[in-house]
Scaffold this motif. Sequence first.
Motif, PDB file in Angstrom:
ATOM      1  N   MET A 101      71.024 -57.152 -21.343  1.00  0.00           N
ATOM      2  CA  MET A 101      71.921 -58.306 -21.422  1.00  0.00           C
ATOM      3  C   MET A 101      73.208 -58.024 -20.674  1.00  0.00           C
ATOM      4  SD  MET A 101      73.015 -60.523 -24.772  1.00  0.00           S
ATOM      5  CE  MET A 101      74.004 -62.015 -24.617  1.00  0.00           C
ATOM      6  N   ILE A 102      73.637 -59.001 -19.895  1.00  0.00           N
ATOM      7  CA  ILE A 102      74.947 -58.981 -19.243  1.00  0.00           C
ATOM      8  C   ILE A 102      75.868 -59.867 -20.068  1.00  0.00           C
ATOM      9  CG2 ILE A 102      76.241 -59.521 -17.154  1.00  0.00           C
ATOM     10  CD1 ILE A 102      73.583 -59.273 -15.620  1.00  0.00           C
ATOM     11  N   PHE A 103      76.940 -59.295 -20.608  1.00  0.00           N
ATOM     12  CA  PHE A 103      77.842 -60.046 -21.480  1.00  0.00           C
ATOM     13  C   PHE A 103      78.925 -60.734 -20.649  1.00  0.00           C
ATOM     14  CE2 PHE A 103      75.976 -56.755 -24.098  1.00  0.00           C
ATOM     15  CZ  PHE A 103      75.635 -57.446 -25.245  1.00  0.00           C
ATOM     16  N   GLN A 104      79.462 -61.813 -21.221  1.00  0.00           N
ATOM     17  CA  GLN A 104      80.446 -62.608 -20.491  1.00  0.00           C
ATOM     18  C   GLN A 104      81.769 -61.878 -20.334  1.00  0.00           C
ATOM     19  OE1 GLN A 104      81.188 -66.456 -22.186  1.00  0.00           O
ATOM     20  NE2 GLN A 104      82.623 -67.059 -20.605  1.00  0.00           N
ATOM     21  N   GLU A 105      82.234 -61.205 -21.369  1.00  0.00           N
ATOM     22  CA  GLU A 105      83.538 -60.549 -21.331  1.00  0.00           C
ATOM     23  C   GLU A 105      83.337 -59.041 -21.242  1.00  0.00           C
ATOM     24  OE1 GLU A 105      86.728 -59.210 -20.789  1.00  0.00           O
ATOM     25  OE2 GLU A 105      86.806 -61.397 -20.849  1.00  0.00           O
ATOM     26  N   PRO A 106      83.409 -58.471 -20.039  1.00  0.00           N
ATOM     27  CA  PRO A 106      83.088 -57.045 -19.882  1.00  0.00           C
ATOM     28  C   PRO A 106      84.071 -56.121 -20.575  1.00  0.00           C
ATOM     29  CG  PRO A 106      83.912 -57.973 -17.826  1.00  0.00           C
ATOM     30  CD  PRO A 106      83.707 -59.117 -18.757  1.00  0.00           C
ATOM     31  N   MET A 107      85.351 -56.523 -20.691  1.00  0.00           N
ATOM     32  CA  MET A 107      86.335 -55.612 -21.273  1.00  0.00           C
ATOM     33  C   MET A 107      86.037 -55.325 -22.735  1.00  0.00           C
ATOM     34  SD  MET A 107      88.742 -53.802 -20.183  1.00  0.00           S
ATOM     35  CE  MET A 107      90.114 -52.800 -20.732  1.00  0.00           C
ATOM     36  N   SER A 108      85.489 -56.314 -23.450  1.00  0.00           N
ATOM     37  CA  SER A 108      85.155 -56.093 -24.854  1.00  0.00           C
ATOM     38  C   SER A 108      83.771 -55.479 -25.020  1.00  0.00           C
ATOM     39  CB  SER A 108      85.229 -57.418 -25.629  1.00  0.00           C
ATOM     40  OG  SER A 108      84.299 -58.349 -25.116  1.00  0.00           O
ATOM     41  N   ALA A 109      82.942 -55.487 -23.964  1.00  0.00           N
ATOM     42  CA  ALA A 109      81.588 -54.943 -24.057  1.00  0.00           C
ATOM     43  C   ALA A 109      81.500 -53.504 -23.560  1.00  0.00           C
ATOM     44  CB  ALA A 109      80.623 -55.819 -23.254  1.00  0.00           C
ATOM     45  N   LEU A 110      82.523 -53.041 -22.837  1.00  0.00           N
ATOM     46  CA  LEU A 110      82.527 -51.679 -22.306  1.00  0.00           C
ATOM     47  C   LEU A 110      83.377 -50.776 -23.189  1.00  0.00           C
ATOM     48  CD1 LEU A 110      83.004 -52.495 -18.514  1.00  0.00           C
ATOM     49  CD2 LEU A 110      80.911 -51.702 -19.603  1.00  0.00           C
ATOM     50  N   SER A 111      82.959 -49.533 -23.349  1.00  0.00           N
ATOM     51  CA  SER A 111      83.716 -48.571 -24.146  1.00  0.00           C
ATOM     52  C   SER A 111      84.947 -48.110 -23.363  1.00  0.00           C
ATOM     53  CB  SER A 111      82.853 -47.355 -24.486  1.00  0.00           C
ATOM     54  OG  SER A 111      83.656 -46.301 -24.987  1.00  0.00           O
ATOM     55  N   PRO A 112      86.134 -48.189 -23.949  1.00  0.00           N
ATOM     56  CA  PRO A 112      87.334 -47.728 -23.229  1.00  0.00           C
ATOM     57  C   PRO A 112      87.451 -46.204 -23.176  1.00  0.00           C
ATOM     58  CG  PRO A 112      87.930 -48.452 -25.439  1.00  0.00           C
ATOM     59  CD  PRO A 112      86.459 -48.745 -25.274  1.00  0.00           C
ATOM     60  N   LEU A 113      86.613 -45.492 -23.933  1.00  0.00           N
ATOM     61  CA  LEU A 113      86.710 -44.036 -24.039  1.00  0.00           C
ATOM     62  C   LEU A 113      85.761 -43.302 -23.109  1.00  0.00           C
ATOM     63  CD1 LEU A 113      86.912 -43.731 -27.930  1.00  0.00           C
ATOM     64  CD2 LEU A 113      88.792 -43.892 -26.306  1.00  0.00           C
ATOM     65  N   HIS A 114      84.876 -44.027 -22.416  1.00  0.00           N
ATOM     66  CA  HIS A 114      83.896 -43.391 -21.555  1.00  0.00           C
ATOM     67  C   HIS A 114      83.989 -43.977 -20.150  1.00  0.00           C
ATOM     68  CE1 HIS A 114      82.299 -42.934 -25.667  1.00  0.00           C
ATOM     69  NE2 HIS A 114      81.833 -41.779 -25.236  1.00  0.00           N
ATOM     70  N   SER A 115      83.712 -43.153 -19.154  1.00  0.00           N
ATOM     71  CA  SER A 115      83.747 -43.626 -17.775  1.00  0.00           C
ATOM     72  C   SER A 115      82.599 -44.608 -17.534  1.00  0.00           C
ATOM     73  CB  SER A 115      83.641 -42.453 -16.801  1.00  0.00           C
ATOM     74  OG  SER A 115      82.345 -41.873 -16.874  1.00  0.00           O
ATOM     75  N   ILE A 116      82.748 -45.401 -16.477  1.00  0.00           N
ATOM     76  CA  ILE A 116      81.709 -46.373 -16.123  1.00  0.00           C
ATOM     77  C   ILE A 116      80.391 -45.660 -15.825  1.00  0.00           C
ATOM     78  CG2 ILE A 116      81.039 -48.101 -14.413  1.00  0.00           C
ATOM     79  CD1 ILE A 116      83.213 -49.062 -16.320  1.00  0.00           C
ATOM     80  N   GLY A 117      80.484 -44.520 -15.145  1.00  0.00           N
ATOM     81  CA  GLY A 117      79.275 -43.773 -14.826  1.00  0.00           C
ATOM     82  C   GLY A 117      78.549 -43.275 -16.060  1.00  0.00           C
ATOM     83  N   GLU A 118      79.297 -42.723 -17.030  1.00  0.00           N
ATOM     84  CA  GLU A 118      78.687 -42.213 -18.262  1.00  0.00           C
ATOM     85  C   GLU A 118      78.003 -43.334 -19.027  1.00  0.00           C
ATOM     86  OE1 GLU A 118      78.274 -39.246 -19.415  1.00  0.00           O
ATOM     87  OE2 GLU A 118      79.412 -38.120 -17.926  1.00  0.00           O
ATOM     88  N   GLN A 119      78.636 -44.498 -19.079  1.00  0.00           N
ATOM     89  CA  GLN A 119      78.051 -45.608 -19.825  1.00  0.00           C
ATOM     90  C   GLN A 119      76.792 -46.137 -19.145  1.00  0.00           C
ATOM     91  OE1 GLN A 119      80.924 -48.485 -21.627  1.00  0.00           O
ATOM     92  NE2 GLN A 119      82.477 -47.324 -20.519  1.00  0.00           N
ATOM     93  N   THR A 120      76.777 -46.133 -17.820  1.00  0.00           N
ATOM     94  CA  THR A 120      75.588 -46.611 -17.104  1.00  0.00           C
ATOM     95  C   THR A 120      74.453 -45.607 -17.200  1.00  0.00           C
ATOM     96  OG1 THR A 120      77.096 -47.738 -15.571  1.00  0.00           O
ATOM     97  CG2 THR A 120      74.785 -47.589 -14.929  1.00  0.00           C
ATOM     98  N   MET A 121      74.782 -44.324 -17.091  1.00  0.00           N
ATOM     99  CA  MET A 121      73.740 -43.286 -17.208  1.00  0.00           C
ATOM    100  C   MET A 121      73.122 -43.268 -18.595  1.00  0.00           C
ATOM    101  SD  MET A 121      74.674 -39.820 -15.135  1.00  0.00           S
ATOM    102  CE  MET A 121      76.034 -39.395 -16.197  1.00  0.00           C
ATOM    103  N   GLU A 122      73.872 -43.699 -19.605  1.00  0.00           N
ATOM    104  CA  GLU A 122      73.377 -43.684 -20.984  1.00  0.00           C
ATOM    105  C   GLU A 122      72.084 -44.481 -21.115  1.00  0.00           C
ATOM    106  OE1 GLU A 122      75.356 -44.241 -25.393  1.00  0.00           O
ATOM    107  OE2 GLU A 122      75.856 -45.693 -23.828  1.00  0.00           O
ATOM    108  N   VAL A 123      71.985 -45.593 -20.361  1.00  0.00           N
ATOM    109  CA  VAL A 123      70.775 -46.417 -20.406  1.00  0.00           C
ATOM    110  C   VAL A 123      69.562 -45.597 -19.982  1.00  0.00           C
ATOM    111  CG1 VAL A 123      69.654 -48.479 -19.467  1.00  0.00           C
ATOM    112  CG2 VAL A 123      72.115 -48.514 -19.956  1.00  0.00           C
ATOM    113  N   LEU A 124      69.693 -44.873 -18.878  1.00  0.00           N
ATOM    114  CA  LEU A 124      68.570 -44.082 -18.373  1.00  0.00           C
ATOM    115  C   LEU A 124      68.285 -42.872 -19.256  1.00  0.00           C
ATOM    116  CD1 LEU A 124      69.499 -44.164 -14.576  1.00  0.00           C
ATOM    117  CD2 LEU A 124      67.741 -45.507 -15.728  1.00  0.00           C
ATOM    118  N   ARG A 125      69.312 -42.270 -19.811  1.00  0.00           N
ATOM    119  CA  ARG A 125      69.133 -41.071 -20.638  1.00  0.00           C
ATOM    120  C   ARG A 125      68.496 -41.412 -21.981  1.00  0.00           C
ATOM    121  NH1 ARG A 125      69.356 -36.228 -18.729  1.00  0.00           N
ATOM    122  NH2 ARG A 125      70.777 -35.314 -20.246  1.00  0.00           N
TER     123      ARG A 125
END
Length: 583
Positions: A95-119
């Motif tokens: 799912m792609i959420f409408q408001e990315p700032m509230s859907a992304l973790s402020p404590l983790h880098s964009i790369g870490e959050q994206t890699m989490e899906v594959l890991r």
Amino acid sequence: MLKVENLSIRFGRSPALRPVVDGVGFSIDAGQSVALVGESGSGKTLTCRSILRILPRGAEVCGGSILFGDGADRVDLLTLPSSRLQAIRGSRIAMIFQEPMSALSPLHSIGEQTMEVLRLHGSVSRRGAKEECLRMFERVGFPDPGRAFRSYPFQLSGGLRQRAMIAMAMVGHPRLLIADEPTTALDVTLQAQVLSLIKDLQAESGMAVLLVTHDLGVVANMADAVVVMRGGRVMESGGCADVLGAPLHPYTRRLMAAAPTIPEQLPRCRPLPVEDWILEFHNVAKTFERGEARVKALDGVDLSVRRGETLAIVGESGSGKTTLARIAMLADLPDAGGRVLFRPDRHGTAIDLTGQAAAVGCGYRRFAQMVFQDPYASLSPRMSVGEIIAEPLAIHRIGTAVDRRRRVRRLMEQVGLDPAWACRYPHAFSGGQRQRISIARALALDPMLLICDEPTSALDVSVQAQVLDLLEEIKARLGLSLMFISHDLAVVARLANRVAVMRAGQVVEQAPPSVLFSAPLHPYTRALIAASPTPDVRRCIDIRTVALGAGKPDLWPEPFRPPAGGGLPLVQVAPDHFVRRAA
């Protein structure tokens, strides 16, 4: 791939409560795109969230089924055990959420959050996951994938955060992609490229797409079928060409009528006196320092706003539109050598705002006011609507408390709000109503110049049409000058007397809308027009023109290609038509 049958959702457990989603049903085949359209509050997002069982607190499904998969793999997502549903979320359904700032973790880098899906959902190594993420970042349009990988959400613009959300959803190659307003925060050129990317991935993998949007132009370019919702119920559904080409339900017809489009032929505007300007920019540049790096947001802008006209400024994020608006409001000052002149009286003396910013700032803001892009962020949650609208009057010490209350009531009536609501707080209003509050506050001091920064970008088409009607009516009645910033060319075609197209801090083309939209010269202007979606399945986005004009200037035709180490002049090619090219 997905079959929703008789879905009902309500807030609270009492059977007496009316469901907010009532008997909704539709299906999606593999490789098919289905669009859910309707105004805010119609139940689109709740329907999508119920598929992944991530409804907000207090909401519960009170009826229906959601079947996912085919053959022996088909399961009812509403009754599936949590352990099995967790294996589906993020891998088979994303799912792609409408408001990315509230859907992304402020404590983790964009790369870490994206890699989490594959890991989490695969056996790929950390190195392999990083390489796959960087490839996906490049595909969704990150100018520097490596930098984006290391960045945190707060270090990215709204458009870049949305790209990160799209990359995170697509990196696992899901069988079903749920996209909740995936391109709302994106420029039209990037929106066209992202929509093209989703279609390419569909063709490669047979992925199904459930698209939630209020942009009927996006629907026409993306959807095979359309489901129109209102008040939690389906009003009309069918093939995209049938629903958009010959809508049967009155509500669908109203949505189609409210959708802004660029007309085939625009009427020529009555030219205003060239010398009668109210605001003028001379050689305005602005440089920001980001650590050791220096970013040039504006690069020698020469522009004027004539008295009584609407000057529209269009361009992508990062083109310098908002920086120019902030300088016009003296929220920022230009670099040395730039001048901003303001002439309150037709034959009066011009005031150099940059030369005496501290002295004239407060007095100047009685004549110039701003309407911001996000009304919720620009309205104090601790002040009532009456206090918010009256605040400019209090700051400038205009009238008594009784006079201010009377003025607030008149302003609320002017913008179509009930004066009895003055004691309410911003959270009690819809997005369109909050924007009306912002406009009322901006009009409190009877300004001559109104600067509107994307005032309708986050609104539904019907609410957007109401706000545009309001701005047109107020401008005509009060004789205001408007500096209107937008990336929606259909809105600009409706409002503007002149249009200035900006890219990389420079004005690349300037002309009346009747000239600019019928005979654009600059390749970037052509890309913006080609990327603007229209609610007509016969007029698809020309992605090749978009890619050329929105790409690197080295790819542009020779007259428009800037020379190494230098720039090009803004050349007049016709009356009131200027373009940046070799002389």
